[in-house]
Every structure is written in structure tokens, then in C-alpha cells.
Motif scaffolding. Structure first.
Motif, PDB file in Angstrom:
ATOM      1  N   VAL A  53      34.756  39.151  32.311  1.00  0.00           N
ATOM      2  CA  VAL A  53      35.435  38.336  33.573  1.00  0.00           C
ATOM      3  C   VAL A  53      35.377  39.492  34.822  1.00  0.00           C
ATOM      4  O   VAL A  53      34.875  38.996  35.921  1.00  0.00           O
ATOM      5  N   LEU A  54      35.854  40.603  34.572  1.00  0.00           N
ATOM      6  CA  LEU A  54      35.744  41.566  35.629  1.00  0.00           C
ATOM      7  C   LEU A  54      34.268  41.769  36.058  1.00  0.00           C
ATOM      8  O   LEU A  54      34.025  41.860  37.442  1.00  0.00           O
ATOM      9  N   LYS A  55      33.278  41.839  35.216  1.00  0.00           N
ATOM     10  CA  LYS A  55      32.074  42.053  35.876  1.00  0.00           C
ATOM     11  C   LYS A  55      31.337  40.805  36.508  1.00  0.00           C
ATOM     12  O   LYS A  55      30.463  41.141  37.268  1.00  0.00           O
ATOM     13  N   LYS A  56      31.712  39.565  36.365  1.00  0.00           N
ATOM     14  CA  LYS A  56      31.180  38.484  36.766  1.00  0.00           C
ATOM     15  C   LYS A  56      32.110  37.688  38.237  1.00  0.00           C
ATOM     16  O   LYS A  56      31.540  37.076  38.834  1.00  0.00           O
ATOM     17  N   ILE A  57      33.347  38.204  37.979  1.00  0.00           N
ATOM     18  CA  ILE A  57      34.184  37.525  38.884  1.00  0.00           C
ATOM     19  C   ILE A  57      33.995  37.678  40.617  1.00  0.00           C
ATOM     20  O   ILE A  57      34.250  36.978  41.201  1.00  0.00           O
ATOM     21  N   ALA A  58      33.391  38.802  40.830  1.00  0.00           N
ATOM     22  CA  ALA A  58      33.110  38.965  42.138  1.00  0.00           C
ATOM     23  C   ALA A  58      31.879  38.233  42.569  1.00  0.00           C
ATOM     24  O   ALA A  58      31.741  37.996  44.003  1.00  0.00           O
ATOM     25  N   ASP A  59      31.120  37.630  41.659  1.00  0.00           N
ATOM     26  CA  ASP A  59      29.937  36.778  42.237  1.00  0.00           C
ATOM     27  C   ASP A  59      30.057  35.288  42.080  1.00  0.00           C
ATOM     28  O   ASP A  59      29.266  34.332  42.069  1.00  0.00           O
ATOM     29  N   TYR A 152      45.421  45.210  38.485  1.00  0.00           N
ATOM     30  CA  TYR A 152      44.637  46.495  38.810  1.00  0.00           C
ATOM     31  C   TYR A 152      43.251  46.725  38.701  1.00  0.00           C
ATOM     32  O   TYR A 152      42.586  47.137  39.535  1.00  0.00           O
ATOM     33  N   TYR A 153      42.494  46.183  37.595  1.00  0.00           N
ATOM     34  CA  TYR A 153      41.213  46.218  37.483  1.00  0.00           C
ATOM     35  C   TYR A 153      40.487  45.337  38.098  1.00  0.00           C
ATOM     36  O   TYR A 153      39.229  45.528  38.520  1.00  0.00           O
TER      37      TYR A 153
END
Length: 264
Positions: A53-59, A152-153
């Protein structure tokens, strides 16, 4: 006198023989118990956040990355605490061969997961997410102040850092800092922020968008939409207008760009 000495000797022999038999019995019993004792179970331990999720959420926008949960706490050998962004749950798990299995976490049944050599976890949650790839969870340091640390992450991945305010496409000397623990410094009278990623705040804008809540020093909360341009290191923040009909939930209209923030 001789007879008395003989009795003492005879008693000593009997006592020694009894102690020998008792010791031998205890030793034999210990060996049997050691053979019958099952291999000690080593469970998973630590705090894990959903790195997929963290790797994809900004996009994407909130809810755009299918997931089973955002964070997992393993601090028991047979159960795990799980946060899905809305509620907390506790599920049993057990070792199964070289893997582990989460017992009936959803109506789709058990969920297999693997503890990798680098301490990450691969969760076989494809039946739940509906996508082909499994989810990866990374192990993070335990936080003694907060149980759940996904925020946080998320902040670190999306907007944490130092920016300069731009006006009319020109830089100013005003520096704005977003910390990973949710504080904001230098942006009007705002002191903290919260990025929406789950719950009631998802899908509140008429056009799907990421939203952020700022809290002022006087505890007033204001919601904004925002867009991230990772390539050009730009964070644009937009005002939101509530629908004219008060009874309508959500459907916030994205209006003008309020803050143009850029990393030099």
C-alpha cells in the motif's frame, strides 16, 4: 557392639541403594519426557506495516490500493492484532510447515503467510484483494508511545519533508515542514495534519482526490484536497467547498489552489 556397627552399615547400603534406584528412575523419566515433549513453537514477533500500500498510495486515491489490512502486531506466539484502518481485530495463527496460516480472518477462510529471511512478511491475500500479487509487509521498529504507526510511514511516503511556498509560480523564503509524526511548521497557524487513507473521509470529494486535514493552534480543523507531483517535487493543496444542501454527506467540490509547495 559389632552387631550395632553391622546394622548401621546395612542401613547405609539400603539408603544408598534406594537413592540410586530413585535417581535412575528420575533420569529414565526425564529421557522419556524429553522424547515426548513437542518441539517448541517459535511464533512471529514485531510490528509490520503494509508496504505494498505504501509504495502505491501516492499514485492513487484513498481506497485505490486493494488490501486486507494496513498493519499487524505480532506479540503473542498464537495470535496477531490487526488494523484495517477502520477497526482493530485479533486473529489466531499457527505454523504450517515452513509457513504460517492466519485462521479465518475473513469469510473467505484461512490466509497463508510467509516470514521471509529479511524479516518481511508475504501475505497471500489475493482471494480477498482480488489482484494477482500477494501483499508485502515490512517490519518496523516498535513504537512505545503508539500502538499503530501506519500513519507515520504514510506521511513519510507521501508528503513529509521541507518545502518552500511559491506564489505566482515564484519561490518565496517561507519554509514549510511536514514531519513524519504529523506536525506541520510554518504554514499559517496550522500545527498538525492528517492524511485520509481509510474510513469516512474516503470519497468525500466530487472528483476523487487525496484529502488532508489541518488542525490549527486553536484546535480548528480544515479539510483540503491535494495532489502530489513526485517527479517535480511539487505538493499542491486546494480548498474544498461543501455542497449547498446541508443534508448531503461528502460531495465536496475541489476549488482553488491555496498552497503551491515545492522542494528545492
Amino acid at each position: 557392639m559389632v552387631k550395632y556397627k553391622f546394622s548401621i552399615t546395612k542401613m547405609n547400603i539400603r539408603t544408598a541403594l534406594f537413592q540410586f534406584v530413585l535417581f535412575a528412575s528420575m533420569l529414565f523419566s526425564s529421557c522419556i519426557n524429553r522424547e515426548k515433549k513437542p518441539e517448541s513453537f517459535q511464533g512471529v514477533r514485531g510490528d509490520y506495516v503494509n508496504n505494498t500500500v505504501l509504495k502505491k498510495i501516492a499514485d492513487t486515491v484513498p481506497g485505490g490500493v486493494p488490501h486486507f489490512c494496513f498493519e499487524m502486531h505480532f506479540f503473542c506466539t498464537d495470535s496477531v492484532d490487526i488494523d484495517d484502518g477502520i477497526s482493530e481485530y485479533k486473529f489466531a495463527y499457527k505454523k504450517q510447515g515452513s509457513n504460517f496460516v492466519l485462521l479465518k480472518p475473513t469469510w473467505k477462510g484461512d490466509m497463508l503467510f510467509t516470514l521471509n529471511p529479511d524479516s518481511s512478511i508475504t501475505m497471500m491475500d489475493t482471494a480477498w484483494t482480488g489482484i494477482a500479487a500477494s501483499s508485502e509487509f515490512k517490519k518496523v521498529p516498535e513504537n512505545k508511545e503508539h500502538k499503530w504507526v501506519f500513519d507515520y510511514y504514510l506521511n513519510e511516503q507521501m508528503i513529509a519533508g521541507e518545502y518552500f511556498l511559491y506564489k505566482d509560480d515564484k519561490p518565496t523564503q517561507q519554509k514549510i515542514i511536514f514531519t513524519t509524526d504529523g506536525r506541520v511548521i510554518g504554514l499559517e497557524n496550522f500545527v498538525s495534519y492528517y492524511i485520509c487513507y481509510s474510513g469516512d473521509c474516503v470519497g468525500e470529494t466530487t472528483t476523487p482526490s487525496n484529502t488532508i486535514d489541518f488542525t490549527s493552534s486553536s484546535k480548528t480543523q480544515t479539510s483540503f484536497a491535494f495532489k502530489i507531483d513526485k517527479k517535480n517535487k511539487i505538493l499542491n493543496i486546494y480548498s474544498l467547498e461543501a455542497p449547498k444542501e446541508k443534508d448531503i454527506k461528502g460531495e465536496l467540490i475541489i476549488k482553488d489552489k491555496i498552497f503551491d509547495l515545492r522542494i528545492k
